[in-house]
Design a protein around this motif. Structure first.
Motif, mmCIF file in Angstrom:
data_model
loop_
_atom_site.group_PDB
_atom_site.id
_atom_site.type_symbol
_atom_site.label_atom_id
_atom_site.label_comp_id
_atom_site.label_asym_id
_atom_site.label_seq_id
_atom_site.Cartn_x
_atom_site.Cartn_y
_atom_site.Cartn_z
ATOM 1 N N PRO A 11 -4.284 0.550 -20.762
ATOM 2 C CA PRO A 11 -4.542 -0.249 -21.971
ATOM 3 C C PRO A 11 -5.764 0.293 -22.718
ATOM 4 N N LEU A 12 -5.538 1.304 -23.540
ATOM 5 C CA LEU A 12 -6.633 1.961 -24.252
ATOM 6 C C LEU A 12 -7.353 1.010 -25.203
ATOM 7 N N PRO A 24 -14.005 5.236 -22.449
ATOM 8 C CA PRO A 24 -14.997 5.599 -21.429
ATOM 9 C C PRO A 24 -14.510 5.366 -19.990
ATOM 10 N N GLU A 25 -13.609 4.406 -19.812
ATOM 11 C CA GLU A 25 -13.087 4.155 -18.468
ATOM 12 C C GLU A 25 -12.236 5.321 -17.964
ATOM 13 N N LEU A 26 -11.601 6.041 -18.870
ATOM 14 C CA LEU A 26 -10.840 7.227 -18.469
ATOM 15 C C LEU A 26 -11.769 8.390 -18.138
ATOM 16 N N ALA A 27 -12.910 8.442 -18.788
ATOM 17 C CA ALA A 27 -13.848 9.548 -18.576
ATOM 18 C C ALA A 27 -14.659 9.406 -17.298
ATOM 19 N N THR A 28 -14.923 8.193 -16.860
ATOM 20 C CA THR A 28 -15.812 7.976 -15.713
ATOM 21 C C THR A 28 -15.388 8.726 -14.454
ATOM 22 N N PRO A 29 -14.130 8.652 -14.016
ATOM 23 C CA PRO A 29 -13.766 9.401 -12.799
ATOM 24 C C PRO A 29 -13.971 10.906 -12.972
#
Length: 89
Positions: A11-12, A24-29
């Motif tokens: 859910p972007l 940013p949640e996709l970038a964290t890992p």
């Protein structure tokens, strides 16, 4: 302790609200060296594949399936795509 992240129908943003991005949640890992893979529905109102592709971190992968946010009718295709992305051995 995760070795990878698989996001199904990520859910972007809320429908019609691209200004409220969760990119940013996709970038964290990825920042921590953890691979990211997203499977997104072609017409997902929470973020189209093009919108997701535009914010994917370097090295992340994206597969596109028929449908919107629910994997419902594409469940077998989603499962096959995820299994293909698993490391062999």
């Amino acid at each position: 302790g995760a070795s990878a992240v698989v996001a199904l129908s990520f859910p972007l943003h809320p429908p019609g609200r691209p200004d409220r991005s969760r990119a940013p949640e996709l970038a964290t890992p990825a920042v921590h060296g953890i691979p990211v893979h997203v499977v997104q529905g072609r017409t997902d109102p929470f973020g189209t594949p093009d919108e997701v592709r535009a914010v994917l971190p370097v090295g992340a992968t994206l597969d596109v399936v028929t449908g919107a946010h629910s994997i419902g009718g594409s469940a077998r295709a989603v499962a096959a795509l995820v299994v293909q992305r698993l490391p062999s051995g």
